[in-house]
Design a protein around this motif. Sequence first.
Motif, PDB file in Angstrom:
ATOM      1  N   LEU A 232      -1.675 -93.511 -21.116  1.00 22.40           N
ATOM      2  CA  LEU A 232      -1.178 -94.368 -19.939  1.00 22.40           C
ATOM      3  C   LEU A 232      -2.306 -94.957 -19.209  1.00 22.40           C
ATOM      4  N   ARG A 233      -3.443 -94.349 -19.072  1.00 20.90           N
ATOM      5  CA  ARG A 233      -4.460 -95.216 -18.126  1.00 20.90           C
ATOM      6  C   ARG A 233      -4.917 -96.214 -19.149  1.00 20.90           C
ATOM      7  N   ARG A 237      -5.227-100.129 -18.064  1.00 23.77           N
ATOM      8  CA  ARG A 237      -6.166-100.882 -18.254  1.00 23.77           C
ATOM      9  C   ARG A 237      -6.290-102.473 -19.094  1.00 23.77           C
ATOM     10  N   LEU A 238      -5.684-101.907 -20.391  1.00 25.54           N
ATOM     11  CA  LEU A 238      -5.536-103.039 -21.380  1.00 25.54           C
ATOM     12  C   LEU A 238      -4.487-104.030 -20.989  1.00 25.54           C
ATOM     13  N   ASN A 239      -3.289-103.764 -20.229  1.00 18.00           N
ATOM     14  CA  ASN A 239      -2.484-104.684 -20.023  1.00 18.00           C
ATOM     15  C   ASN A 239      -3.210-105.521 -18.863  1.00 18.00           C
ATOM     16  N   ARG A 240      -3.912-105.017 -17.962  1.00 20.69           N
ATOM     17  CA  ARG A 240      -4.716-105.893 -16.952  1.00 20.69           C
ATOM     18  C   ARG A 240      -5.630-106.620 -17.895  1.00 20.69           C
ATOM     19  N   GLY A 263      -0.955 -92.904  -6.545  1.00 21.37           N
ATOM     20  CA  GLY A 263      -1.564 -94.161  -6.208  1.00 21.37           C
ATOM     21  C   GLY A 263      -2.601 -94.534  -7.192  1.00 21.37           C
ATOM     22  N   TRP A 264      -2.831 -93.815  -8.336  1.00 18.49           N
ATOM     23  CA  TRP A 264      -3.809 -94.149  -9.139  1.00 18.49           C
ATOM     24  C   TRP A 264      -3.586 -95.745  -9.818  1.00 18.49           C
TER      25      TRP A 264
END
Length: 365
Positions: A232-233, A237-240, A263-264
Amino acid sequence: MRHKRFLFAFATFAIIVLACQLCIPYTLMQQESYALFLTTSDYLRETFAAPWPMAHLAGNFLLQFFHFPWAGPLILGLLGAMAYLLLSLFFRQKGILPFSLTFTILLLSAVIVMASSHRVREVERYSAVEYAASRHDWPRVLRRATPEATRDDRQLLPYALLALTESGQLPDRMMRYPVRTVDDFCPESWSDRRGLAFKACLYECMGIPGEAIHNTFQAATALPHGSSFGTLRALVRLNRLKGDERLAHKYATILSHSTLHKGWGKDIPLNEAPEQSASDRLSAILNSSQAPLITPTYYYNVTSLIAHGAYSKTLADRSLCGLLLQGDLVRFRQMYALFPHAEGEPVPALYRDALSSVSHLPATP
């Protein structure tokens, strides 16, 4: 007797903490990356539909804290001390007095076996490399994936070559490693969770977040819930990186249903691709109607991107070093002449030797 019991409990705690911290710190931290604990209805329904749901739920709740380097050993140490205290009470009632000494001997024996196990060291070394690569800590990757280590475990070799590429050292240091063919850059047959996770890291570094996302999803299919904290992390990151804030927000929202991810990702700035690994031209090509097909064959992808007009220092080095491994010196000279070179930039010895060996041949159009 009670004081002795607590003394042995503390000794148990200390032995486990030290053994874990010295022998398997990265193995433990990576367990958090593979685990998943959420308070969503889907996750709870899936967990309680499986055998031993409370044990599974408690285990994943604790695993999320393994994200911190010190937390895993401390948690395991506390669990070991609690197990000792409970067992000591049981055996005392049974009249078995030497339990404490026997327990300590067995524990020390287990630690010695773990510390001397080649398999444990191998898993720990790989976990350390995978952990460092996921954070693009290339110096740490190279400290672990040494030429000697890659000879012992060839699964470390693709990470070593990627770290050399991303740190600009590939043509200078590649031949110190046990490289045999261009397939060593990214083995086409490497399709298990390890291989797919590596490919996700590789294509992220190459500036192709869409392919990195695809491999991230594929790697997650081997995990119990088809996802994990690490998955999920990475998707946030990759979609951003891909410019899809909507999907990035979706995965950050899912993560917010865990204990440590409240809130991460909400305030994390857009991560840029590593400076050396992609160019604006590459992004334009990949988003155009004439984008080259990304295939399972890594070297084809590299050369195809270059043929479509993409250029970066890392793409150039991967292409040129691949040609050298194939023994195609004539094409190497042609490709080298096509790539721009900074004025006064030294030519790596590997390239210089290859160019001098074909200098007597006439240039081909």
